[in-house]
Design a protein around this motif. Structure first.
Motif, mmCIF file in Angstrom:
data_model
loop_
_atom_site.group_PDB
_atom_site.id
_atom_site.type_symbol
_atom_site.label_atom_id
_atom_site.label_comp_id
_atom_site.label_asym_id
_atom_site.label_seq_id
_atom_site.Cartn_x
_atom_site.Cartn_y
_atom_site.Cartn_z
ATOM 1 N N GLU A 2 0.807 -1.210 0.000
ATOM 2 C CA GLU A 2 0.000 0.000 0.000
ATOM 3 C C GLU A 2 0.842 1.264 0.000
ATOM 4 O O GLU A 2 0.323 2.358 -0.249
ATOM 5 C CB GLU A 2 -0.936 -0.015 1.211
ATOM 6 N N ASP A 3 2.137 1.144 0.307
ATOM 7 C CA ASP A 3 3.007 2.315 0.323
ATOM 8 C C ASP A 3 3.517 2.692 -1.065
ATOM 9 O O ASP A 3 4.206 3.701 -1.220
ATOM 10 C CB ASP A 3 4.193 2.073 1.255
ATOM 11 N N LEU A 4 3.167 1.921 -2.072
ATOM 12 C CA LEU A 4 3.631 2.207 -3.436
ATOM 13 C C LEU A 4 2.848 3.359 -4.052
ATOM 14 O O LEU A 4 1.666 3.559 -3.721
ATOM 15 C CB LEU A 4 3.471 0.959 -4.314
ATOM 16 N N PRO A 5 3.474 4.099 -4.979
ATOM 17 C CA PRO A 5 2.724 5.109 -5.722
ATOM 18 C C PRO A 5 1.544 4.475 -6.446
ATOM 19 O O PRO A 5 1.606 3.299 -6.846
ATOM 20 C CB PRO A 5 3.757 5.660 -6.710
ATOM 21 N N SER A 6 0.480 5.221 -6.644
ATOM 22 C CA SER A 6 -0.749 4.691 -7.248
ATOM 23 C C SER A 6 -0.489 4.119 -8.645
ATOM 24 O O SER A 6 -1.097 3.115 -9.032
ATOM 25 C CB SER A 6 -1.819 5.771 -7.310
ATOM 26 N N GLN A 7 0.425 4.737 -9.401
ATOM 27 C CA GLN A 7 0.748 4.238 -10.744
ATOM 28 C C GLN A 7 1.304 2.813 -10.669
ATOM 29 O O GLN A 7 0.917 1.943 -11.462
ATOM 30 C CB GLN A 7 1.781 5.156 -11.411
ATOM 31 N N ILE A 8 2.193 2.563 -9.702
ATOM 32 C CA ILE A 8 2.793 1.240 -9.566
ATOM 33 C C ILE A 8 1.762 0.249 -9.030
ATOM 34 O O ILE A 8 1.691 -0.901 -9.485
ATOM 35 C CB ILE A 8 4.034 1.292 -8.648
ATOM 36 N N GLN A 9 0.950 0.674 -8.059
ATOM 37 C CA GLN A 9 -0.090 -0.212 -7.537
ATOM 38 C C GLN A 9 -1.029 -0.677 -8.645
ATOM 39 O O GLN A 9 -1.381 -1.855 -8.723
ATOM 40 C CB GLN A 9 -0.896 0.503 -6.442
ATOM 41 N N GLN A 10 -1.438 0.258 -9.488
ATOM 42 C CA GLN A 10 -2.329 -0.089 -10.595
ATOM 43 C C GLN A 10 -1.648 -1.060 -11.559
ATOM 44 O O GLN A 10 -2.254 -2.046 -12.002
ATOM 45 C CB GLN A 10 -2.755 1.180 -11.343
ATOM 46 N N ALA A 11 -0.373 -0.794 -11.874
ATOM 47 C CA ALA A 11 0.367 -1.673 -12.788
ATOM 48 C C ALA A 11 0.505 -3.079 -12.196
ATOM 49 O O ALA A 11 0.361 -4.078 -12.906
ATOM 50 C CB ALA A 11 1.744 -1.082 -13.089
ATOM 51 N N VAL A 12 0.764 -3.174 -10.898
ATOM 52 C CA VAL A 12 0.894 -4.475 -10.239
ATOM 53 C C VAL A 12 -0.414 -5.252 -10.322
ATOM 54 O O VAL A 12 -0.428 -6.458 -10.624
ATOM 55 C CB VAL A 12 1.339 -4.297 -8.773
ATOM 56 N N GLN A 13 -1.534 -4.589 -10.070
ATOM 57 C CA GLN A 13 -2.839 -5.256 -10.149
ATOM 58 C C GLN A 13 -3.104 -5.788 -11.551
ATOM 59 O O GLN A 13 -3.583 -6.925 -11.729
ATOM 60 C CB GLN A 13 -3.942 -4.286 -9.735
ATOM 61 N N GLU A 14 -2.791 -4.992 -12.553
ATOM 62 C CA GLU A 14 -3.002 -5.422 -13.936
ATOM 63 C C GLU A 14 -2.093 -6.601 -14.298
ATOM 64 O O GLU A 14 -2.516 -7.549 -14.965
ATOM 65 C CB GLU A 14 -2.761 -4.239 -14.881
ATOM 66 N N VAL A 15 -0.837 -6.529 -13.846
ATOM 67 C CA VAL A 15 0.116 -7.592 -14.142
ATOM 68 C C VAL A 15 -0.296 -8.893 -13.461
ATOM 69 O O VAL A 15 -0.208 -9.977 -14.050
ATOM 70 C CB VAL A 15 1.539 -7.163 -13.718
ATOM 71 N N ASP A 16 -0.763 -8.817 -12.213
ATOM 72 C CA ASP A 16 -1.191 -10.018 -11.505
ATOM 73 C C ASP A 16 -2.273 -10.765 -12.281
ATOM 74 O O ASP A 16 -2.268 -12.005 -12.333
ATOM 75 C CB ASP A 16 -1.715 -9.648 -10.113
ATOM 76 N N GLN A 17 -3.191 -10.046 -12.883
ATOM 77 C CA GLN A 17 -4.234 -10.675 -13.701
ATOM 78 C C GLN A 17 -3.658 -11.214 -15.005
ATOM 79 O O GLN A 17 -3.981 -12.323 -15.441
ATOM 80 C CB GLN A 17 -5.345 -9.664 -14.000
ATOM 81 N N GLN A 18 -2.779 -10.436 -15.609
ATOM 82 C CA GLN A 18 -2.220 -10.775 -16.920
ATOM 83 C C GLN A 18 -1.441 -12.085 -16.896
ATOM 84 O O GLN A 18 -1.533 -12.892 -17.829
ATOM 85 C CB GLN A 18 -1.301 -9.620 -17.350
ATOM 86 N N ILE A 19 -0.681 -12.321 -15.832
ATOM 87 C CA ILE A 19 0.256 -13.454 -15.816
ATOM 88 C C ILE A 19 -0.342 -14.727 -15.217
ATOM 89 O O ILE A 19 0.354 -15.743 -15.155
ATOM 90 C CB ILE A 19 1.553 -13.087 -15.075
ATOM 91 N N GLN A 20 -1.597 -14.705 -14.807
ATOM 92 C CA GLN A 20 -2.171 -15.872 -14.143
ATOM 93 C C GLN A 20 -2.028 -17.177 -14.945
ATOM 94 O O GLN A 20 -1.722 -18.227 -14.372
ATOM 95 C CB GLN A 20 -3.632 -15.612 -13.789
ATOM 96 N N PRO A 21 -2.256 -17.181 -16.265
ATOM 97 C CA PRO A 21 -2.081 -18.437 -17.011
ATOM 98 C C PRO A 21 -0.663 -18.999 -16.917
ATOM 99 O O PRO A 21 -0.475 -20.216 -16.800
ATOM 100 C CB PRO A 21 -2.439 -18.052 -18.450
#
Length: 413
Positions: A2-21
């Protein structure tokens, strides 16, 4: 995070979904490799009494001998030599090469110029004593194609003209931007060489490769293969050591080079190291899989943030190494400092680029590890030279890699 900048938090959330397969595929690979290792432990009847290690000469060390048999079964070879007396991957490879080669014979590296520390072993630095060159061993390497692949169009002629006694294959990229070679690609290399020179010894440097796939080069004709316990096979629990697996005669010749004629593989105390070597190998499929999942996450996140990475997040993986091209020495140092900052050990230390024994260029290295030099633990390093690429590898847990890489991205941006 939660201490990450909002841009990085958003990118992490998107990446977590992207790499699931891809993550699901690695989880299945972990299960399959773990089953293979478990079967070898049970088949070879590893016992609690084997964990204690030996002292002195190490005669009749049943734990050491059982671990050798476990390695041989897992890697589908006649024999294995797993020893704490190997001080590094480079040392293990050197012992294997000296075991395979006699004075006046020839060594060909199939996969381009070997990395810096092996150049010292071979004798490309003519000032270095005790090298293969000093023993009259002739060396040649086959340049790669522009895209980093084996140059088969010229290899047949090289084999015919040079007539090597040993052909060496380096699985991992080392400090190069070229791709690491999959087991299927290595199988093709071995078949190509053996078809033309059936008696040649094929030696594989397997560092960073163990359990990165579900098969190993020794299943496709490699005669001798080397690796380090600071990397995948030690899982962060082995505090020293390396291994050789392969043909029984080559293992014994290598053991003679490690110890002495008349001793070979029959002596060598394991002391306090054996428990970590045994338990580490059992955990190796899980820890290696965690590191690979971390590399997939790092590749996807850094690419999303505009950096060039290789391999990409959805490309096949055959080792731990994730190359990130940062474009400048300053960014390399900055990224390394961020990884160090989010390490469990020496987080307060600031890495600086500096000379390192065995390397031509200055090296920057982040390694807040429990075992010195352990690259199965999260580390980031690279030579300060164009294209200014840093090599991220390891991670005992997937969560640690995600936390450290996400914060490193925030720092360099």
């Amino acid at each position: 995070m939660e201490d990450l900048p909002s841009q990085i938090q958003q990118a992490v959330q998107e990446v977590d979904q992207q790499i699931q397969p891809q993550i699901a595929k690695i989880n299945q690979q972990i299960d399959n490799n773990q089953a293979k290792v478990l079967q070898a432990f049970t088949n070879q009847q590893m016992a609690e009494s084997h964990l204690s290690g030996s002292t002195g000469y190490g005669n009749y060390d049943e734990g050491r001998e059982t671990l050798d048999r476990v390695y041989a079964e897992v890697f589908h070879t006649q024999a294995a030599l797993v020893r704490p007396q190997f001080v590094s991957g480079t040392h293990t490879i050197a012992v294997g090469l000296f075991g395979c080669l006699q004075p006046g014979q020839k060594l060909l590296y199939l996969t381009g110029k070997p990395y810096d520390t092996l150049q010292e072993v071979i004798g490309m630095n003519k000032r270095q004593a005790g090298t293969l060159r000093e023993y009259g061993i002739e060396f040649k390497y086959q340049p790669l194609t522009n895209d980093g692949m084996v140059d088969y169009s010229h290899l047949a002629q090289t084999l015919a003209d040079f007539q090597p006694n040993v052909v060496a294959i380096q699985r991992s990229r080392g400090y190069e931007v070229r791709p690491s070679y999959t087991v299927a690609q290595i199988a093709e290399m071995i078949a190509f060489v053996k078809e033309r020179l059936p008696e040649v010894i094929v030696f594989v440097d397997n560092c960073y490769g163990e359990f990165s796939e579900e098969q190993e080069p020794t299943e496709f004709g490699a005669d001798l293969m080397a690796g380090s316990l600071y990397k995948n096979a030690g899982a962060g629990l082995a505090t020293t050591g390396g291994y050789l697996v392969g043909r029984k005669d080559l293992i014994e010749k290598s053991a003679i080079r490690l110890t002495a004629p008349g001793i070979g593989s029959h002596e060598g105390a394991t002391g306090p190291y054996l428990r970590g070597m045994i338990e580490g190998f059992f955990l190796a499929p899980q820890v290696t899989g965690s590191a690979i999942k971390g590399a997939i996450f790092a590749a996807a996140l850094l690419e999303k943030l505009g950096f060039v990475v290789t391999p990409k997040w959805d490309e096949p993986r055959t080792d731990l190494i994730q190359t990130i091209i940062l474009g400048s020495a300053e960014k390399m140092v900055q990224f390394a400092r961020a990884i160090q900052k989010y390490s469990p050990i020496d987080s307060f230390v600031q890495p600086e680029a500096s000379p390192m024994e065995g390397y031509e260029d200055q090296i920057v290295m982040a390694a807040g590890t429990f075992v010195e030099g352990s690259t199965i633990e999260l580390s980031a390093d690279g030579p300060i030279r164009p294209p200014y690429a840093i090599y991220l590898q390891g991670g005992l847990t997937y969560s640690h890699v995600r936390i450290a890489v996400a914060h490193a991205c925030a720092d360099i941006l």
